[in-house]
Design a protein around this motif. Structure first.
Motif, PDB file in Angstrom:
ATOM      1  N   VAL A 156     -33.716 -11.485   0.066  1.00 59.81           N
ATOM      2  CA  VAL A 156     -32.642 -10.878  -0.844  1.00 59.81           C
ATOM      3  C   VAL A 156     -32.780  -9.480  -1.052  1.00 59.81           C
ATOM      4  O   VAL A 156     -33.859  -9.008  -1.466  1.00 59.81           O
ATOM      5  CB  VAL A 156     -32.979 -11.534  -2.167  1.00 59.81           C
ATOM      6  N   THR A 189     -31.009  -4.856  -5.047  1.00 54.91           N
ATOM      7  CA  THR A 189     -32.049  -5.927  -4.905  1.00 54.91           C
ATOM      8  C   THR A 189     -32.565  -6.537  -6.077  1.00 54.91           C
ATOM      9  O   THR A 189     -31.957  -6.101  -7.211  1.00 54.91           O
ATOM     10  CB  THR A 189     -33.345  -5.520  -3.905  1.00 54.91           C
ATOM     11  N   GLU A 259     -27.257 -14.416  -1.804  1.00 56.74           N
ATOM     12  CA  GLU A 259     -28.353 -14.452  -1.136  1.00 56.74           C
ATOM     13  C   GLU A 259     -29.337 -14.890  -2.335  1.00 56.74           C
ATOM     14  O   GLU A 259     -30.479 -15.811  -1.827  1.00 56.74           O
ATOM     15  CB  GLU A 259     -28.935 -13.146  -0.669  1.00 56.74           C
ATOM     16  N   VAL A 260     -29.296 -14.805  -3.453  1.00 55.63           N
ATOM     17  CA  VAL A 260     -30.083 -15.322  -4.453  1.00 55.63           C
ATOM     18  C   VAL A 260     -29.750 -17.075  -4.309  1.00 55.63           C
ATOM     19  O   VAL A 260     -30.873 -17.681  -4.365  1.00 55.63           O
ATOM     20  CB  VAL A 260     -29.845 -14.741  -5.967  1.00 55.63           C
ATOM     21  N   ALA A 263     -31.192 -18.326  -1.295  1.00 55.61           N
ATOM     22  CA  ALA A 263     -32.719 -18.343  -1.318  1.00 55.61           C
ATOM     23  C   ALA A 263     -33.328 -19.731  -2.088  1.00 55.61           C
ATOM     24  O   ALA A 263     -34.293 -20.296  -1.953  1.00 55.61           O
ATOM     25  CB  ALA A 263     -33.187 -17.147  -1.941  1.00 55.61           C
ATOM     26  N   PHE A 276     -36.529 -17.788  -7.256  1.00 58.37           N
ATOM     27  CA  PHE A 276     -35.160 -17.051  -7.188  1.00 58.37           C
ATOM     28  C   PHE A 276     -34.138 -17.873  -8.129  1.00 58.37           C
ATOM     29  O   PHE A 276     -33.053 -17.571  -8.411  1.00 58.37           O
ATOM     30  CB  PHE A 276     -34.520 -17.047  -5.929  1.00 58.37           C
TER      31      PHE A 276
END
Length: 370
Positions: A156, A189, A259-260, A263, A276
């Protein structure tokens, strides 16, 4: 990135007023500046950036002024005539080149740049450190440790670089460039405050935030977020150079929040997956706040009526959607720009609930599409 997952469709470039443009492209203190030659205009039908793990670059601008095209055509014709060995033509070419140089210096220079999304890696250390240098204003803290955390979390997080064919080959072949950090223009990020709570840099961050929070009730909420609720709180960090192409901003956030979500399914252990599953996001950003009340503004300057200016357009949306926030003064040097003389730079801390992120993404996309 798991196969079959695609990025959303591109959005048109948003037009900004001359005053807003002067602020976005201004060297406001505390905000990094993109080391391109000149700010540039973007096209309306730009393709979206690729999935960052595809390691492919794509053009973010392809603008050519008609006058520039005519000038280049004229230069080419004169070069052809000069190649016949005619000394008069050579002399004429010299004069023309001199005139063209003067004209070019008076025009806005066109810049073509290719940008691509990549996973953070050790070679990005200096570039990331530069972007985060003023993250906690002038406070001495473990900045190196913080940069290391950002670079170590590759599932992430995204860095944005200027890329070309040679860079693509190097990435595709697993190669590395010693000057990769010099091509880094943006970073986004999110770090779990509970997972990294024992790291010195996160302890420094928590101490700093509690110290600058002056309101008693807000400090109580902040302390709860930093301590007992820390395992479900994500520190959202987005830093970029001030004239970074704004039509790419929604794609940075799309990449991050996608991406979070991935994840929570793809991480190898349940513990990592749960780290996450954020319930709230904490943001530390900067704004420009008017020094004097708006009623004292010049009557012929409507722009000065703005009590707050958000150098990063998405921060206004976050502020609107935040459950609570507070501001505090910072020590950064004030900008000498005329447009900003009545403004002071302030820190802004916001708490944003995770369930409003879909609304944030829609608002950001709509804002950039206007």
């Amino acid at each position: 990135m798991p196969a079959g997952r695609k990025r959303p469709a591109p959005s048109p470039f948003a037009g900004f007023s001359p005053f807003a443009r002067s602020l976005l492209f201004s060297p406001a203190s505390g905000f990094s500046r993109l080391p391109l030659t000149k700010p540039h205009q973007e096209t309306a039908d730009m393709p979206p950036p690729p999935a960052k793990r595809a390691k492919q670059a794509e053009p973010t601008s392809d603008v050519e002024e008609e006058e520039e095209e005519e000038r280049r055509t004229s230069d080419a014709d004169e070069e052809l005539s000069g190649s016949d060995g005619d000394s008069d033509s050579d002399s004429s070419l010299e004069c023309s080149s001199s005139d063209d140089g003067e004209d070019a210096s008076q025009e806005m220079e066109t810049v073509q740049a290719d940008f691509a999304f990549f996973d953070p890696k050790p070679a990005d250390f200096h570039g990331v450190r530069l972007l985060l240098k003023t993250y906690l204003d002038s406070k001495p803290w473990d900045l190196t440790g913080f940069v290391d955390l950002v670079l170590e979390q590759t599932t992430v997080g995204t860095v944005v670089k200027m890329a070309d064919d040679e860079d693509e080959d190097g990435e595709a072949n697993g190669g590395d460039k010693s000057d990769d950090d010099e091509d880094l223009f943006g970073l986004i990020t999110v770090l779990n405050l509970g997972r990294y709570g024992e790291n010195c840099c996160i302890k420094d961050l928590k101490e700093y935030l509690l110290a600058v929070c002056g309101d008693k009730d807000t400090k109580k909420k902040l302390k709860s977020l930093l301590e007992e609720k820390a395992s479900t709180v994500g520190l959202l960090v987005c830093r970029r150079f001030v004239n970074f192409p704004y039509e790419m901003v929604p794609k940075m956030y799309d990449s991050l929040f996608d991406e979070v979500s991935w994840a929570t399914e793809d991480e190898p252990t349940q513990e990592l997956q749960d780290s996450f599953r954020f319930k709230q996001y904490l943001l530390l950003v900067r704004i420009l706040e008017r020094k004097t009340p708006p009623k004292q503004k010049a009557k012929n300057n409507k722009d000065e009526d703005e009590p707050v200016i958000y150098p990063k357009l998405e921060d206004e949306i976050f502020h609107e959607l935040s459950s609570w926030s507070f501001t505090f003064p910072i020590r950064a040097e004030q900008s000498a720009q005329q447009e900003l003389k009545n403004y002071k730079e302030m820190g802004l801390v916001m708490c944003v609930k995770a369930d409003v992120i879909p609304k944030f993404r829609k608002k950001l996309e709509a804002l950039v599409s206007e």
